[in-house]
Write an enzyme that holds these catalytic residues in place. Structure first.
Site, PDB file in Angstrom:
ATOM      1  N   GLU A  58       3.598  13.057  -4.561  1.00  0.00           N
ATOM      2  CA  GLU A  58       2.984  13.130  -3.180  1.00  0.00           C
ATOM      3  C   GLU A  58       4.199  13.812  -2.881  1.00  0.00           C
ATOM      4  OE1 GLU A  58       3.357   9.611  -0.889  1.00  0.00           O
ATOM      5  OE2 GLU A  58       1.567   9.872  -0.535  1.00  0.00           O
TER       6      GLU A  58
ATOM      7  N   GLU B  81       0.953  -1.089   0.117  1.00  0.00           N
ATOM      8  CA  GLU B  81       0.294  -0.499   0.262  1.00  0.00           C
ATOM      9  C   GLU B  81       1.301   1.214  -0.023  1.00  0.00           C
ATOM     10  OE1 GLU B  81      -3.470  -0.439  -0.818  1.00  0.00           O
ATOM     11  OE2 GLU B  81      -4.313  -1.809   0.430  1.00  0.00           O
TER      12      GLU B  81
HETATM   13  P1  NAD Z   1       8.342   4.717   4.653  1.00  0.00           P
HETATM   14  O1  NAD Z   1       9.020   3.882   3.257  1.00  0.00           O
HETATM   15  O2  NAD Z   1       9.437   5.753   4.600  1.00  0.00           O
HETATM   16  O3  NAD Z   1       8.725   3.883   5.833  1.00  0.00           O
HETATM   17  C1  NAD Z   1       7.364   3.038   5.615  1.00  0.00           C
HETATM   18  C2  NAD Z   1       7.953   2.496   7.032  1.00  0.00           C
HETATM   19  O4  NAD Z   1       9.071   0.944   6.225  1.00  0.00           O
HETATM   20  C3  NAD Z   1       8.253   2.087   8.356  1.00  0.00           C
HETATM   21  O5  NAD Z   1       8.527   1.434   9.288  1.00  0.00           O
HETATM   22  C4  NAD Z   1      10.582   2.470   7.528  1.00  0.00           C
HETATM   23  O6  NAD Z   1      10.332   1.932   9.222  1.00  0.00           O
HETATM   24  C5  NAD Z   1       9.768   1.790   7.286  1.00  0.00           C
HETATM   25  N1  NAD Z   1      11.380   1.002   6.223  1.00  0.00           N
HETATM   26  C6  NAD Z   1      11.747   2.230   5.234  1.00  0.00           C
HETATM   27  N2  NAD Z   1      12.799   1.588   4.619  1.00  0.00           N
HETATM   28  C7  NAD Z   1      12.533   0.507   4.616  1.00  0.00           C
HETATM   29  C8  NAD Z   1      13.034  -1.050   3.974  1.00  0.00           C
HETATM   30  N3  NAD Z   1      14.392  -0.598   3.917  1.00  0.00           N
HETATM   31  N4  NAD Z   1      13.048  -1.866   4.241  1.00  0.00           N
HETATM   32  C9  NAD Z   1      11.902  -2.637   4.778  1.00  0.00           C
HETATM   33  N5  NAD Z   1      11.741  -1.241   5.444  1.00  0.00           N
HETATM   34  C10 NAD Z   1      11.355  -0.098   5.639  1.00  0.00           C
HETATM   35  O7  NAD Z   1       7.101   5.649   4.601  1.00  0.00           O
HETATM   36  P2  NAD Z   1       6.600   6.363   5.735  1.00  0.00           P
HETATM   37  O8  NAD Z   1       7.402   8.108   5.940  1.00  0.00           O
HETATM   38  O9  NAD Z   1       6.801   6.250   7.236  1.00  0.00           O
HETATM   39  O10 NAD Z   1       4.861   6.608   5.267  1.00  0.00           O
HETATM   40  C11 NAD Z   1       4.781   7.957   3.976  1.00  0.00           C
HETATM   41  C12 NAD Z   1       3.787   7.116   3.112  1.00  0.00           C
HETATM   42  O11 NAD Z   1       3.073   5.912   3.616  1.00  0.00           O
HETATM   43  C13 NAD Z   1       3.900   8.125   1.978  1.00  0.00           C
HETATM   44  O12 NAD Z   1       4.443   7.682   0.847  1.00  0.00           O
HETATM   45  C14 NAD Z   1       2.118   7.452   2.622  1.00  0.00           C
HETATM   46  O13 NAD Z   1       1.766   8.019   0.589  1.00  0.00           O
HETATM   47  C15 NAD Z   1       2.559   5.700   2.597  1.00  0.00           C
HETATM   48  N6  NAD Z   1       1.408   4.924   2.603  1.00  0.00           N
HETATM   49  C16 NAD Z   1       0.146   4.379   1.827  1.00  0.00           C
HETATM   50  C17 NAD Z   1      -1.351   3.829   2.545  1.00  0.00           C
HETATM   51  C18 NAD Z   1      -1.561   3.223   1.674  1.00  0.00           C
HETATM   52  O14 NAD Z   1      -2.256   2.890   2.571  1.00  0.00           O
HETATM   53  N7  NAD Z   1      -1.441   2.948   0.358  1.00  0.00           N
HETATM   54  C19 NAD Z   1      -1.175   4.255   3.812  1.00  0.00           C
HETATM   55  C20 NAD Z   1      -0.203   5.053   5.251  1.00  0.00           C
HETATM   56  C21 NAD Z   1       0.650   5.522   4.315  1.00  0.00           C
END
Ligand code: NAD
Length: 488
Positions: free
Chosen positions: A391, A257
């Site tokens: 975004e 997601e």
């Molecule tokens: P992010 O991708 O930076 O981090 C998300 C999670 O992944 C965190 O727990 C982080 O610690 C972990 N993570 C980071 N790098 C990783 C890696 N290389 N391998 C495994 N895990 C890793 O996202 P964010 O900044 O926390 O959240 C914002 C993003 O999430 C936005 O792009 C938003 O659109 C998206 N989002 C999507 C939905 C959906 O349902 N489509 C819902 C909420 C947020």
């Protein structure tokens, strides 16, 4: 003054095999409304993840273990009990969510935590409804299918709806009988840790739910671990791609997601006042840190100026304020880093020649060091500008004008993302034609942001794949097995 909290915040530990254990390293979690440290939380190393996976594997594979022996109906009752405990502790969880994330307390209290309860109850009901089928084949054969739990699942969650998005994954994972390694985002681990205590209180057998806090390195250790069968990830598109690559070697099942840049389309024949409210809600709810934020506003040229005037007047009334104040509608951006990203996009919008018609600055609330940004609107945006394509994940709206249905569909679809969209019109045929032609996983007509545990959620294109919520999520946490019996 930003309000003080009465909630007890203790240093966070890891939940492995039903026990709280210290991690070898720690990190701080910050209150974004004040910039102050809330507490220290354990950072799970690869070795900690390994221990958590071993515990989850044991709980999953032990045929005489409590989890495997539990009937579907008992499992449902356990998930329901967990929902009750979340509900009984709603106030504490809501306050923790607001402190850790900066979201207004009204959102935590009336949306995040109550919907977490709903989602858990919805999936509690599913435990007894996971069926196979009998299939007509040959005269001498009896053929049937069954759905089995996929195994050990790694659930990786972002910071914008910490406990709620964890429940979107945990609900079906527990309902299907998988065992779990759950990693909340490093910015917002506190409600997940409290949830871990509630899971123990509810009687979840040891090893079924393991919580490993930490950042990207902890996430990577989960993704590459050979003992995990599936990853369910919510987060950015960039990390989603990395996860897909990382999961390839061990051929894990993956659902993603990811981000969004959702078009909110207003036709001249709509109820403009409702559409103004919808546009405000679409971009400023959750400080715009919503994957489904209506961050691209398309307004039919005939009503564009009138609409923008109403919109700007409303946005200017919406000022950031103390997230713990029940009247606050716009809270603090989750972190300093995210605030800098958002301010960077505002600068890019100005440089590219969009017209700043509301906000545009960091805001100060009661003299605090918190990370607040004014509700910001750009008009005169063109579809190729960075603020229309990327975004932002903050309270920044890009408004564009259009003349007809074909043009707006072409513009709306010309973007890498495809998570959500909305259309405002009194013409029901036009609404449905637009809904059909938009490349998005969900479309709202004359509303924005409605959700329910029973309605699938997920994206097209770079917004990911797989669906959460609803019955389709069950497919992602099960394997389908076909059985042939030769009846001679
Ligand atoms: P992010 O991708 O930076 O981090 C998300 C999670 O992944 C965190 O727990 C982080 O610690 C972990 N993570 C980071 N790098 C990783 C890696 N290389 N391998 C495994 N895990 C890793 O996202 P964010 O900044 O926390 O959240 C914002 C993003 O999430 C936005 O792009 C938003 O659109 C998206 N989002 C999507 C939905 C959906 O349902 N489509 C819902 C909420 C947020």
């Amino acid at each position: 003054m930003i309000a003080a909290t009465k909630v007890k915040i203790v240093p966070g530990r890891l939940l492995i095999d039903g026990q709280w254990v210290e991690g070898s390293k720690k990190f701080e979690t910050i209150n974004p409304a004040t910039g102050d440290v809330l507490t220290e939380v354990a950072e799970a190393s690869a070795a900690d993840v390994d221990r958590a996976v071993a515990a989850a594997r044991r709980a999953f594979e032990d045929r005489n273990g409590a989890w495997r022996k539990m009937s579907a109906s008992e499992r449902g009752r356990l998930i329901w009990r967990l929902a009750d405990l979340v509900e009984n502790n709603l106030e504490e969880l809501a306050e923790l969510e607001t402190l850790d994330n900066g979201k207004p307390i009204f959102e935590s209290r009336y949306v995040d935590i109550p919907m977490t309860v709903d989602v858990l109850r919805y999936y509690a009901g599913w435990t007894t409804k996971i069926h196979g089928e009998t299939v007509n084949t040959f005269e001498n054969a009896f053929t049937y299918t069954m759905r089995e739990p996929v195994g050990v699942v790694g659930l990786i969650v972002p910071w914008n709806f910490p406990l709620l998005l964890a429940s979107w994954k945990l609900g079906p994972a527990l309902a299907c009988g998988t065992t779990v390694i759950l990693k909340p985002a490093e910015q917002t681990p506190l409600t997940t840790l409290r949830f871990g205590e509630l899971a123990i209180e509810a009687g979840l057998p040891a090893g079924v739910l393991n919580i490993v806090t930490g950042g990207a390195e902890t996430g990577k250790a989960i993704v590459r671990h050979g003992g995990i069968d599936k990853i369910a990830f919510t987060g950015s598109t960039a990390v989603g791609k990395e996860i897909m690559r990382g999961a390839a070697d061990t051929l894990k099942r993956v659902t993603l997601e990811l981000g969004g840049k959702s078009p909110n389309i207003v036709f001249a024949d709509s109820d403009l006042d409702s559409a103004v409210k919808g546009a405000i809600n679409g971009i400023f709810y959750g400080k715009g840190e919503c994957c489904n934020a209506g961050s691209r506003l398309f307004v039919e040229r005939k009503v564009h100026d009138e609409f923008l005037e109403k919109l700007v007047a409303r946005a200017k009334k919406l000022q950031p304020a103390d997230p713990l104040d029940p009247k606050t509608k716009l809270g603090a951006i989750v972190s300093q880093e995210q605030m800098q990203n958002v301010l960077g996009y505002i600068e890019a919008g100005k440089k590219e020649g969009a017209k700043l018609v509301a906000g545009g600055n960091r805001a100060s609330v009661d003299g605090s060091k918190g990370f607040f940004v004014e509700p910001t609107i750009f008009s005169g945006v063109t579809n190729d500008m960075k603020i229309a394509q990327e975004e932002i994940f903050g309270p920044v709206l890009a408004a564009l004008a259009f003349d007809d249905v074909d043009e707006v569909i072409e513009l709306a679809n010309r973007n890498p993302y495809g998570l959500a969209a909305a259309v405002w019109t009194r013409d029901i045929s036009k609404a449905n034609i637009v809904a059909k032609r938009l490349r998005a996983g969900l479309v709202w007509i004359n509303t924005y942001g409605l959700m329910d545990a029973a309605v699938p959620f997920g994206g097209f294109k770079s917004s990911g794949f797989g669906r959460e919520l609803g019955m389709h999520a069950i497919e992602h946490y099960t394997e389908l097995k076909s059985v042939w019996l030769n009846m001679g």
